[in-house]
Design a protein around this motif. Sequence first.
Motif, short mmCIF file in Angstrom:
data_model
loop_
_atom_site.label_atom_id
_atom_site.label_comp_id
_atom_site.label_asym_id
_atom_site.label_seq_id
_atom_site.Cartn_x
_atom_site.Cartn_y
_atom_site.Cartn_z
N GLY A 244 -5.78 9.77 -6.04
CA GLY A 244 -4.59 10.48 -5.60
C GLY A 244 -3.47 9.66 -5.00
O GLY A 244 -2.59 10.20 -4.33
N PHE A 245 -3.44 8.35 -5.26
CA PHE A 245 -2.39 7.50 -4.70
C PHE A 245 -1.53 6.90 -5.81
O PHE A 245 -1.99 6.67 -6.92
CB PHE A 245 -3.00 6.38 -3.85
CG PHE A 245 -3.73 6.89 -2.65
CD1 PHE A 245 -3.06 7.18 -1.48
CD2 PHE A 245 -5.10 7.11 -2.71
CE1 PHE A 245 -3.73 7.68 -0.38
CE2 PHE A 245 -5.80 7.61 -1.62
CZ PHE A 245 -5.10 7.90 -0.44
N LYS A 246 -0.28 6.64 -5.46
CA LYS A 246 0.67 6.11 -6.45
C LYS A 246 0.28 4.71 -6.90
O LYS A 246 0.48 4.34 -8.05
CB LYS A 246 2.08 6.11 -5.85
CG LYS A 246 3.16 5.61 -6.79
CD LYS A 246 4.52 5.67 -6.14
CE LYS A 246 5.60 5.13 -7.08
NZ LYS A 246 6.94 5.16 -6.45
N GLY A 247 -0.26 3.94 -5.97
CA GLY A 247 -0.64 2.58 -6.30
C GLY A 247 -1.48 1.98 -5.19
O GLY A 247 -1.84 2.66 -4.21
N PHE A 248 -1.80 0.71 -5.31
CA PHE A 248 -2.70 0.06 -4.36
C PHE A 248 -2.12 -0.03 -2.95
O PHE A 248 -2.85 0.19 -1.97
CB PHE A 248 -3.07 -1.33 -4.87
CG PHE A 248 -4.16 -2.00 -4.08
CD1 PHE A 248 -5.42 -1.41 -3.99
CD2 PHE A 248 -3.93 -3.19 -3.43
CE1 PHE A 248 -6.43 -2.02 -3.25
CE2 PHE A 248 -4.93 -3.81 -2.70
CZ PHE A 248 -6.18 -3.23 -2.60
N PRO A 249 -0.81 -0.33 -2.76
CA PRO A 249 -0.26 -0.37 -1.39
C PRO A 249 -0.43 0.97 -0.66
O PRO A 249 -0.80 0.99 0.51
CB PRO A 249 1.21 -0.71 -1.61
CG PRO A 249 1.24 -1.47 -2.89
CD PRO A 249 0.20 -0.81 -3.75
N ALA A 250 -0.16 2.07 -1.34
CA ALA A 250 -0.31 3.38 -0.72
C ALA A 250 -1.77 3.65 -0.39
O ALA A 250 -2.09 4.25 0.66
CB ALA A 250 0.23 4.46 -1.65
N PHE A 251 -2.66 3.22 -1.26
CA PHE A 251 -4.10 3.38 -1.03
C PHE A 251 -4.52 2.61 0.23
O PHE A 251 -5.24 3.13 1.09
CB PHE A 251 -4.86 2.87 -2.25
CG PHE A 251 -6.35 2.81 -2.08
CD1 PHE A 251 -7.11 3.98 -2.07
CD2 PHE A 251 -6.99 1.59 -1.95
CE1 PHE A 251 -8.48 3.92 -1.92
CE2 PHE A 251 -8.37 1.53 -1.81
CZ PHE A 251 -9.11 2.69 -1.79
N LYS A 252 -4.06 1.37 0.34
CA LYS A 252 -4.42 0.57 1.51
C LYS A 252 -3.84 1.16 2.79
O LYS A 252 -4.48 1.10 3.86
CB LYS A 252 -3.94 -0.88 1.34
CG LYS A 252 -4.76 -1.69 0.38
CD LYS A 252 -4.70 -3.18 0.66
CE LYS A 252 -3.31 -3.75 0.58
NZ LYS A 252 -3.33 -5.23 0.74
N MET A 253 -2.65 1.72 2.71
CA MET A 253 -2.06 2.35 3.89
C MET A 253 -2.93 3.50 4.38
O MET A 253 -3.13 3.68 5.58
CB MET A 253 -0.65 2.84 3.58
CG MET A 253 0.42 1.78 3.69
SD MET A 253 2.06 2.47 3.68
CE MET A 253 2.20 2.97 1.98
N ALA A 254 -3.42 4.29 3.45
CA ALA A 254 -4.26 5.43 3.81
C ALA A 254 -5.56 4.96 4.46
O ALA A 254 -6.00 5.53 5.47
CB ALA A 254 -4.55 6.28 2.58
N ILE A 255 -6.17 3.92 3.91
CA ILE A 255 -7.40 3.39 4.49
C ILE A 255 -7.11 2.81 5.87
O ILE A 255 -7.87 3.02 6.83
CB ILE A 255 -8.01 2.29 3.58
CG1 ILE A 255 -8.36 2.86 2.20
CG2 ILE A 255 -9.25 1.68 4.24
CD1 ILE A 255 -9.41 3.92 2.22
N SER A 256 -5.99 2.08 5.99
CA SER A 256 -5.62 1.49 7.28
C SER A 256 -5.39 2.56 8.33
O SER A 256 -5.82 2.43 9.48
CB SER A 256 -4.35 0.64 7.10
OG SER A 256 -3.95 0.07 8.32
N GLU A 257 -4.73 3.64 7.93
CA GLU A 257 -4.49 4.75 8.86
C GLU A 257 -5.79 5.36 9.33
O GLU A 257 -5.99 5.65 10.51
CB GLU A 257 -3.65 5.82 8.15
CG GLU A 257 -3.49 7.11 8.94
CD GLU A 257 -2.88 8.21 8.09
OE1 GLU A 257 -3.28 9.37 8.26
OE2 GLU A 257 -2.01 7.91 7.26
N GLU A 258 -6.72 5.55 8.39
CA GLU A 258 -8.01 6.15 8.73
C GLU A 258 -8.80 5.26 9.68
O GLU A 258 -9.40 5.74 10.65
CB GLU A 258 -8.79 6.39 7.44
CG GLU A 258 -10.08 7.17 7.65
CD GLU A 258 -10.73 7.55 6.33
OE1 GLU A 258 -11.92 7.89 6.34
OE2 GLU A 258 -10.04 7.49 5.29
#
Length: 267
Positions: A59-73
């Motif tokens: 469900g993410f546009k790309g890898f940077p957005a994915f990493k942001m979500a993991i970092s936030e969590e």
Amino acid sequence: MTALDKIASLQSQFSPNGQKIAIFVLAQPELVVSLSSQELATAANVSQSSIVKFTQRVGFKGFPAFKMAISEELARHNTIGGNVLNQLPTQPETNNTLASSLSKMAQQKANAIIDTTKAIDVDLLEKIASRLKSATRIQLIGLGSNALVAHDFNDKLLSLGLPVIHSADPSLQSTIAHTLTEQDVLFILSNNSEHQTLQLASHAAKLHGATIVVITTPDDLPLTSLADLTLLMHCEPSLHRIVNQPFTLHLAAQQTLTDILCLAIQE
């Protein structure tokens, strides 16, 4: 559902390469946020295109957005211990013990991190990262409480090989800004303090054609009106007043944005 929860729930539905990635991410999420997509691909023994497909699958546009979500969590979990976050009170209590104040402060810091991260425009983030990578010089300004994050950000930019100029002396800021060119970036960390030095440096940089990037609050109109690119902190005050709370929340939100920018720069 969090990103890691979603990966766990979909794990059996992934392709063989997707399952390899899922296993690695679930086992070492802290490591994942420090890796580039190519480095993660190597670590998981898959292709870089598999990483891109995997992030889009969850469900993410790309890898940077994915990493942001993991970092936030991870930030939310590390701040107060995972699911405890949603159990913490946000209203004043009659028995205002130290433990209660600490819990509320942790809640508010986590909220500042989460709200700030959710509001990020990934395209804007990538544009800022690209501009920083191409800059001949980056003048970094953070005064007062902002100097703490500025110092940390300066060290991280230097470690990434970027040509950053940082001085804690306010009297030098405008002088340095007057030497900037169209190839340079003025990067300001603010919290709507309306510091005259910031405005003078911004006017000087704009006069010479430099790109102005600002991290500040939504109501910092003097700076956002001058900035070419702006990342906003979202730090809503609580009904329960804690000493130095605004400083603490701005610090948490700024640190989050600068850390995420460093991740984007490494892409």
